[in-house]
Scaffold this active site. Structure first.
Site, PDB file in Angstrom:
ATOM      1  N   ASP A  36       2.327   1.758   3.372  1.00  0.00           N
ATOM      2  CA  ASP A  36       3.253   0.756   3.941  1.00  0.00           C
ATOM      3  C   ASP A  36       4.683   1.258   3.757  1.00  0.00           C
ATOM      4  OD1 ASP A  36       1.053  -0.890   4.295  1.00  0.00           O
ATOM      5  OD2 ASP A  36       1.476  -2.136   2.536  1.00  0.00           O
ATOM      6  N   MET A  42       2.574  -5.745  -7.664  1.00  0.00           N
ATOM      7  CA  MET A  42       1.240  -5.182  -7.379  1.00  0.00           C
ATOM      8  C   MET A  42       1.350  -4.066  -6.346  1.00  0.00           C
ATOM      9  SD  MET A  42      -1.143  -5.388  -4.688  1.00  0.00           S
ATOM     10  CE  MET A  42      -1.839  -6.850  -3.926  1.00  0.00           C
ATOM     11  N   GLU A  74      -9.753 -13.547  -2.607  1.00  0.00           N
ATOM     12  CA  GLU A  74      -8.950 -13.989  -1.454  1.00  0.00           C
ATOM     13  C   GLU A  74      -9.610 -15.192  -0.798  1.00  0.00           C
ATOM     14  OE1 GLU A  74      -7.240 -11.209   1.457  1.00  0.00           O
ATOM     15  OE2 GLU A  74      -7.985 -12.524   3.041  1.00  0.00           O
ATOM     16  N   ASP A  90      -6.637 -14.760   7.830  1.00  0.00           N
ATOM     17  CA  ASP A  90      -5.403 -14.576   7.040  1.00  0.00           C
ATOM     18  C   ASP A  90      -4.290 -15.530   7.487  1.00  0.00           C
ATOM     19  OD1 ASP A  90      -6.671 -12.534   5.603  1.00  0.00           O
ATOM     20  OD2 ASP A  90      -5.819 -10.937   6.832  1.00  0.00           O
ATOM     21  N   GLU A 102     -11.019  -6.622  -5.172  1.00  0.00           N
ATOM     22  CA  GLU A 102     -11.034  -7.660  -4.122  1.00  0.00           C
ATOM     23  C   GLU A 102     -12.278  -7.535  -3.254  1.00  0.00           C
ATOM     24  OE1 GLU A 102      -7.449  -7.731  -1.794  1.00  0.00           O
ATOM     25  OE2 GLU A 102      -8.356  -8.958  -0.220  1.00  0.00           O
ATOM     26  N   ASP A 129      -1.491 -13.245   1.019  1.00  0.00           N
ATOM     27  CA  ASP A 129      -2.013 -12.154   1.839  1.00  0.00           C
ATOM     28  C   ASP A 129      -2.384 -12.751   3.189  1.00  0.00           C
ATOM     29  OD1 ASP A 129      -2.947  -9.854   2.864  1.00  0.00           O
ATOM     30  OD2 ASP A 129      -4.789  -9.777   1.691  1.00  0.00           O
ATOM     31  N   LYS A 136     -14.932  -8.685  -0.108  1.00  0.00           N
ATOM     32  CA  LYS A 136     -14.953  -9.224   1.267  1.00  0.00           C
ATOM     33  C   LYS A 136     -16.351  -8.971   1.815  1.00  0.00           C
ATOM     34  CE  LYS A 136     -12.349  -9.022   5.588  1.00  0.00           C
ATOM     35  NZ  LYS A 136     -11.236  -8.401   6.319  1.00  0.00           N
ATOM     36  N   ASP A 145      -5.196 -13.610  -3.809  1.00  0.00           N
ATOM     37  CA  ASP A 145      -4.699 -13.502  -2.428  1.00  0.00           C
ATOM     38  C   ASP A 145      -4.847 -14.868  -1.764  1.00  0.00           C
ATOM     39  OD1 ASP A 145      -3.999 -10.885  -2.698  1.00  0.00           O
ATOM     40  OD2 ASP A 145      -5.470 -10.086  -1.280  1.00  0.00           O
ATOM     41  N   HIS A 149     -11.690 -14.466   2.361  1.00  0.00           N
ATOM     42  CA  HIS A 149     -12.902 -13.658   2.220  1.00  0.00           C
ATOM     43  C   HIS A 149     -14.084 -14.469   1.687  1.00  0.00           C
ATOM     44  CE1 HIS A 149     -10.161  -9.866   2.018  1.00  0.00           C
ATOM     45  NE2 HIS A 149     -10.019 -10.560   3.135  1.00  0.00           N
ATOM     46  N   HIS A 203       0.874  -1.163   0.000  1.00  0.00           N
ATOM     47  CA  HIS A 203       0.000   0.000   0.000  1.00  0.00           C
ATOM     48  C   HIS A 203       0.915   1.218   0.000  1.00  0.00           C
ATOM     49  CE1 HIS A 203      -2.413  -3.037   2.206  1.00  0.00           C
ATOM     50  NE2 HIS A 203      -3.457  -2.448   1.650  1.00  0.00           N
ATOM     51  N   ASP A 251     -11.700 -12.542   9.836  1.00  0.00           N
ATOM     52  CA  ASP A 251     -10.737 -12.705   8.736  1.00  0.00           C
ATOM     53  C   ASP A 251      -9.391 -13.133   9.315  1.00  0.00           C
ATOM     54  OD1 ASP A 251      -9.563 -12.508   6.220  1.00  0.00           O
ATOM     55  OD2 ASP A 251      -9.221 -10.349   6.397  1.00  0.00           O
TER      56      ASP A 251
HETATM   57  C1  GLT Z   1      -5.817  -5.725   4.187  1.00  0.00           C
HETATM   58  C2  GLT Z   1      -6.881  -6.694   3.745  1.00  0.00           C
HETATM   59  C3  GLT Z   1      -6.465  -7.480   2.558  1.00  0.00           C
HETATM   60  C4  GLT Z   1      -6.269  -6.658   1.332  1.00  0.00           C
HETATM   61  C5  GLT Z   1      -5.141  -5.720   1.429  1.00  0.00           C
HETATM   62  C6  GLT Z   1      -5.137  -4.807   0.231  1.00  0.00           C
HETATM   63  S1  GLT Z   1      -5.051  -4.881   2.911  1.00  0.00           S
HETATM   64  O1  GLT Z   1      -4.833  -6.382   4.907  1.00  0.00           O
HETATM   65  O2  GLT Z   1      -7.181  -7.561   4.833  1.00  0.00           O
HETATM   66  O3  GLT Z   1      -7.340  -8.531   2.287  1.00  0.00           O
HETATM   67  O4  GLT Z   1      -5.920  -7.531   0.294  1.00  0.00           O
HETATM   68  O5  GLT Z   1      -5.674  -3.558   0.488  1.00  0.00           O
HETATM   69 MN    MN Z   2      -8.177 -11.282   4.560  1.00  0.00          MN
HETATM   70 MN    MN Z   3      -6.482  -9.598   0.564  1.00  0.00          MN
END
Ligand code: GLT
Ligand code: MN
Ligand code: MN
Length: 390
Positions: free
Chosen positions: A58, A89, A218, A258, A182, A292, A184, A246, A221, A55, A256
């Site tokens: 970041d 990206m 993702e 991750d 993306e 991600d 969510k 992702d 998500h 980002h 979420d």
């Molecule tokens: C954030 C989010 C991710 C996105 C990123 C891109 S930032 O951490 O949870 O799923 O992909 O903005």
């Molecule tokens: Mn996520």
């Molecule tokens: Mn993501």
């Protein structure tokens, strides 16, 4: 058997925000120090990654001056060069600053919408300067708690206006950049607009420059929404819209998470890799394999690199398993579908002759219904491949 060691040609990438995640959660502060982006890039290179994504904030703090920005970017470019890493990206942080507390592109305040578009133009310039070819849009704050605050159709229109403006900005500057949207379903908002990859795919078809826009699905998500990730990805691939992905892992019905790729859902991950690597047929996905995800909050820095190596190693192990599964003669036999060219010809496209001929065909529904399909055996074979006994 290979060593599963990552190669540059695997196109493995991580976000600065992933390996740089300091372990903060809604109930507790960081458990690890915040790391310098240049350090993260060097360590990612050591682990065998190919790319690093970011980002705007970041790398460049929200309130940096123009000269601070330039010196930060110059140092970062030198680090990329030294370490042989690329930035495939980039994206905009449109969620951390409180100005975005009620959305960015969909906010009711025209000043917030204008600010979001301007911030994204600057972040696109930054991404392009670093070599990015894909620009991700994750609308984390584009949603509601008090849903009466706006007509959701207005949110769709505002998001479309922003996408049309920004694709035109890219074209006007002759940038070689495409967009990946993306989805969510929720978190951090109660309900986020365009909640799944399917919603995004339709929205894209309404854009001015739809050829420049695809999706960035993702794992976590779609899984949060209780959906099949491989099915969503397959639909995006079939539409020629899988521009980025992702990868991570997620338990259904949770926040979420991750998690490290493949850690909770090896079977779904295997099904996904069959698609991405084309082992089950069809075209292979040729873009970045972006993780991600982040290390558990329990970890120190060493744990973060264990996490990063784990994502890539699991991908390569599952890739080998996908190849073996799809080459297994018993599997091939079980999934070989019946051929009846003459019959299929009749339903491939409509004509009054085909419709009439279809009515004359002998199709014994009861005989077909009596026949077992062998899917128990097929799924057991997949489990045996996964468990390493085949
Ligand atoms: C954030 C989010 C991710 C996105 C990123 C891109 S930032 O951490 O949870 O799923 O992909 O903005
Ligand atoms: Mn996520
Ligand atoms: Mn993501």
């Amino acid at each position: 058997m290979s060593s599963y060691a990552p190669e540059k040609t695997d196109l493995f990438s991580f976000g600065l925000w992933t390996v740089g995640n300091p372990g903060r959660d809604p109930f507790g502060g960081p458990t690890r120090p915040v790391q310098n982006p240049n350090h993260l890039v060097r360590k990612l290179a050591e682990c065998g990654a190919w790319g690093v994504n970011l980002h705007d904030n970041d790398l460049v703090p929200f309130d940096a001056s123009a000269s601070e920005r330039d010196s930060i970017v110059a140092e970062f470019k030198a680090t990329l060069e030294d370490s042989g890493m690329v930035v495939p990206m980039a994206t905009t942080n449109l969620f951390s600053h409180p100005v975005f507390k009620d959305g960015a592109f969909t906010s009711n305040d025209p000043k917030v919408r204008a600010f979001a578009i301007r911030k994204t133009m600057d972040a696109i310039d930054l991404g392009v300067e670093l070599g990015a070819k894909t620009y991700v849009f994750w609308g984390g704050r584009e949603g509601t708690e008090a849903d009466a605050c706006r007509d959701p159709r207005t949110a769709v229109k505002r998001q479309r206006e922003a996408m049309n403006f920004l694709t035109s900005y890219v074209k006007d500057n002759s940038y070689d950049l495409c967009f990946a949207l993306e989805a969510k379903p929720n978190e951090p908002r109660s309900d986020i607009y365009f909640s799944t990859t399917g919603h995004m795919l339709h929205f894209i078809s309404t854009l001015e420059h739809e050829e420049m826009v695809g999706v960035n699905p993702e794992v976590a998500h779609e899984t949060m929404a209780g959906l099949s990730f491989p099915h969503g990805v397959a639909q995006a691939m079939e539409a020629g819209k899988l521009f980025h992905i992702d990868l991570n892992s997620q338990k259904i019905g949770r926040y979420d998470q991750d998690l490290r790729f493949g850690s909770e859902d090896p079977k779904q991950a295997l099904l996904l890799i069959r698609l991405l690597e084309g082992t089950c047929g069809g075209e292979r996905y040729s873009g970045p394999r972006h993780f991600d995800a982040h290390a558990y909050r329990s970890e120190d820095e060493e744990g973060v690199w264990d996490f990063a190596r784990g994502c890539m190693r699991t991908y390569n192990i599952l890739k080998e398993k996908a190849q073996a599964f799809d080459a297994d003669p018993e599997v091939r036999e079980l999934i070989a579908s019946e051929q009846d060219e003459a019959l299929e010809q009749l339903t491939r496209s409509y004509s009054s002759e085909n419709a009439a001929a279809l009515r004359t065909q002998k199709i014994d529904a009861s005989a077909i219904a009596r026949k077992g399909l062998g899917y128990e055996r097929l799924d057991q074979l997949m489990i045996e491949h996964l468990l390493g006994v085949r």
